[in-house]
Write an enzyme that holds these catalytic residues in place. Sequence first.
Site, PDB file in Angstrom:
ATOM      1  N   TYR A 189     -38.675 -10.559 -94.214  1.00 20.23           N
ATOM      2  CA  TYR A 189     -38.785  -9.221 -93.636  1.00 20.23           C
ATOM      3  C   TYR A 189     -39.789  -8.422 -94.466  1.00 20.23           C
ATOM      4  CZ  TYR A 189     -36.731  -5.536 -90.708  1.00 20.23           C
ATOM      5  OH  TYR A 189     -36.516  -4.579 -89.765  1.00 20.23           O
TER       6      TYR A 189
ATOM      7  N   SER B 262     -27.733  -6.617 -75.423  1.00 20.22           N
ATOM      8  CA  SER B 262     -27.779  -6.426 -76.880  1.00 20.22           C
ATOM      9  C   SER B 262     -27.303  -5.016 -77.240  1.00 20.22           C
ATOM     10  CB  SER B 262     -29.211  -6.628 -77.380  1.00 20.22           C
ATOM     11  OG  SER B 262     -30.035  -5.562 -76.933  1.00 20.22           O
TER      12      SER B 262
ATOM     13  N   MET C  16     -36.333 -12.526 -79.804  1.00 18.68           N
ATOM     14  CA  MET C  16     -35.185 -13.432 -79.908  1.00 18.68           C
ATOM     15  C   MET C  16     -35.494 -14.849 -79.452  1.00 18.68           C
ATOM     16  SD  MET C  16     -31.772 -11.202 -79.113  1.00 18.68           S
ATOM     17  CE  MET C  16     -32.087 -10.996 -77.353  1.00 18.68           C
TER      18      MET C  16
ATOM     19  N   TRP D 103     -40.750  -0.296 -84.661  1.00 18.23           N
ATOM     20  CA  TRP D 103     -39.922  -0.627 -85.817  1.00 18.23           C
ATOM     21  C   TRP D 103     -39.380   0.688 -86.350  1.00 18.23           C
ATOM     22  CZ3 TRP D 103     -42.050  -2.634 -91.151  1.00 18.23           C
ATOM     23  CH2 TRP D 103     -40.980  -3.114 -91.921  1.00 18.23           C
TER      24      TRP D 103
END
Lengths: 365, 365
Positions: free
Chosen positions: A68, A177, A274, A297
């Site tokens: 990350y 989700s 995903m 983000w």
Amino acid sequence: MSRSFSSSAVANSIRAKVMLYSQYGQPDQVLRCVSHELPSSPKGKEVLLQTIACPINPSDINQIQGVYPSRPELKVQYGQSEPVAVGGNEGLFKVLAVGDQVSGLKEGDWVIPSNVNFGTWRSHVLSEESALMKMEKTISANQAATIAVNPSSAYQMLTLFEELKPGDWFIQNGGNSQVGRSAIQIGKKLGLNSISIVRNRDNLKELVDELTALGATKVITEEENASKEFGKTIAEWTNGKPIKLALNCVGGDNCTNMVRKLGQDGTLVTYGGMSMKPVTIPTTLFIFKNITAKGFWVSANIKRIPGSRENTIKAVQKMMEDGDLVDVKMYENPVSADASEEEVYQAFQKALANSNKGKQLVVFS
Amino acid sequence: MSRSFSSSAVANSIRAKVMLYSQYGQPDQVLRCVSHELPSSPKGKEVLLQTIACPINPSDINQIQGVYPSRPELKVQYGQSEPVAVGGNEGLFKVLAVGDQVSGLKEGDWVIPSNVNFGTWRSHVLSEESALMKMEKTISANQAATIAVNPSSAYQMLTLFEELKPGDWFIQNGGNSQVGRSAIQIGKKLGLNSISIVRNRDNLKELVDELTALGATKVITEEENASKEFGKTIAEWTNGKPIKLALNCVGGDNCTNMVRKLGQDGTLVTYGGMSMKPVTIPTTLFIFKNITAKGFWVSANIKRIPGSRENTIKAVQKMMEDGDLVDVKMYENPVSADASEEEVYQAFQKALANSNKGKQLVVFS
């Protein structure tokens, strides 16, 4: 120092348990729990906190895996001989005590970190007041502990990219989700119509009913999304109105087929992948439909758009207060704030092990 | 009417030859040349024009094939019994005569169409003054005939998407295309550094030298673009400065590998898809590098950004006048404006047949 010593010194100090790591890797292999003493009487601008609840987010795991981009600095701390960092970025804390220069917080208040890389996976922490954001107790502890990532992402994606007006349409994949469910509810509150793409399954009708009850205008399967003929059905639903925004957390063919549903000048926002496949967009959609593809983000927006985190959390909190944004199903992994290192460690490992089964929280009492 | 009649009536009328089509398909199968009479004394705001030169652009061919979104309306005209449209969108014309209400143009002036779908593939045309843009004779006829599409596209892509400052870097594929060569030269004039990706070939050094002479900072092959190691070389060239803009007319792996060279917050602009493969961008570049992907179509900008065509053409014309933007190599297919339908037809068919060998112009004398 031994735990018995800590207990005997309770008036002057608190024994904090911290989940930390000194090298990147799988969380079950690199995380350990250590203790360190915290003064029970903070000084100056310091605030002493006890954790109420902290979630396991996929990005927390990616961070520990070392994949990350935003990561806490590894540094020598908590009595460790090698540099370490604390896991977790999101969580809710209660104020145990404040220093004499703290003006905006008092004992018993709820707070969340105002930035990323706070290191939330621990029982207690001593923080500067400036690194904290006060949360009113108008929503549940679980909601407050998880407000900064998933619902905030949904809110920002629906408000920062396109000027959507009531009656406008957006489309999203990953409709089931946490972000998808938040987008459905926030979209409804904003007066938007939504099309959510979900995976086909045995109990599809149950899921469709559930998402519809949350406020989804339409729920379609990946197969319907892939079918050219289904475009006509969507055009009937929208009455020919262009779909202005598409939210993508899947990538691959699912995303390509979703982008085809966008109208002239529409925007695709990618916040996840995903399927592990990239975003693929036909050239003609760029040139002749003037599609724009961007990324999202939530962590980057904290720096990029000053005030965005606070404004977003206030708006989302209001929707939660009003019942427009309901609790998502979460799995609680309880542990005492006074528990041993081993007990805290086990609570986190259990939550990590089950994190693919639904949103896991470690809840301190 | 026979050609001999037309010749005998030269004082009052002109026999215009027009390349038109009544159904979509391959140009060599659906195009035909027909004649019609035009009054030699235009009225009111009308302007009588004779074509000087008109290019064969790939988009002209796509339009006739029926695969281009912007198409002229098929309507009954030029004495045809079925609806027809005239081929071509770009070209240079000289004014033969003007109506008494025409204020900005006079006999002998050069003009280009101020909009798309003008139908430029013809020997003469009667137009409203408002549909024309005057061109100063400070550049060559070939430059003026081809100014509106390729160099204008390059100029707009370098100026409308990112605020590039002298010393900034951009990267492009199709470096040897007409747009690519224009971008190299315009970029140099704007003080920009460029990296142009070209296909490997036997005479690569010759091409590299040629593009470098035009102002290319660096020219690399598709293989170098595909190599991860080569990223270090580029970082040395740019001294770590982020590449802000990427221009894509290829798509596929070539484009994916180019996007990886973009810096934080960079923009990819797609204006073509020569590989016939879509634009594929890794999810992480969207989320963590905040890349934006957009499309570009010079024809759409005429409507979207009022004045953009005029401003762009003036800026490009100035660069041509100053010698900063040199003539690209063009292949002239000459024909007399008084030639027969068959001769005009053959000139266009020859140009169409050779259009993959370099920029073809039909030049009227």
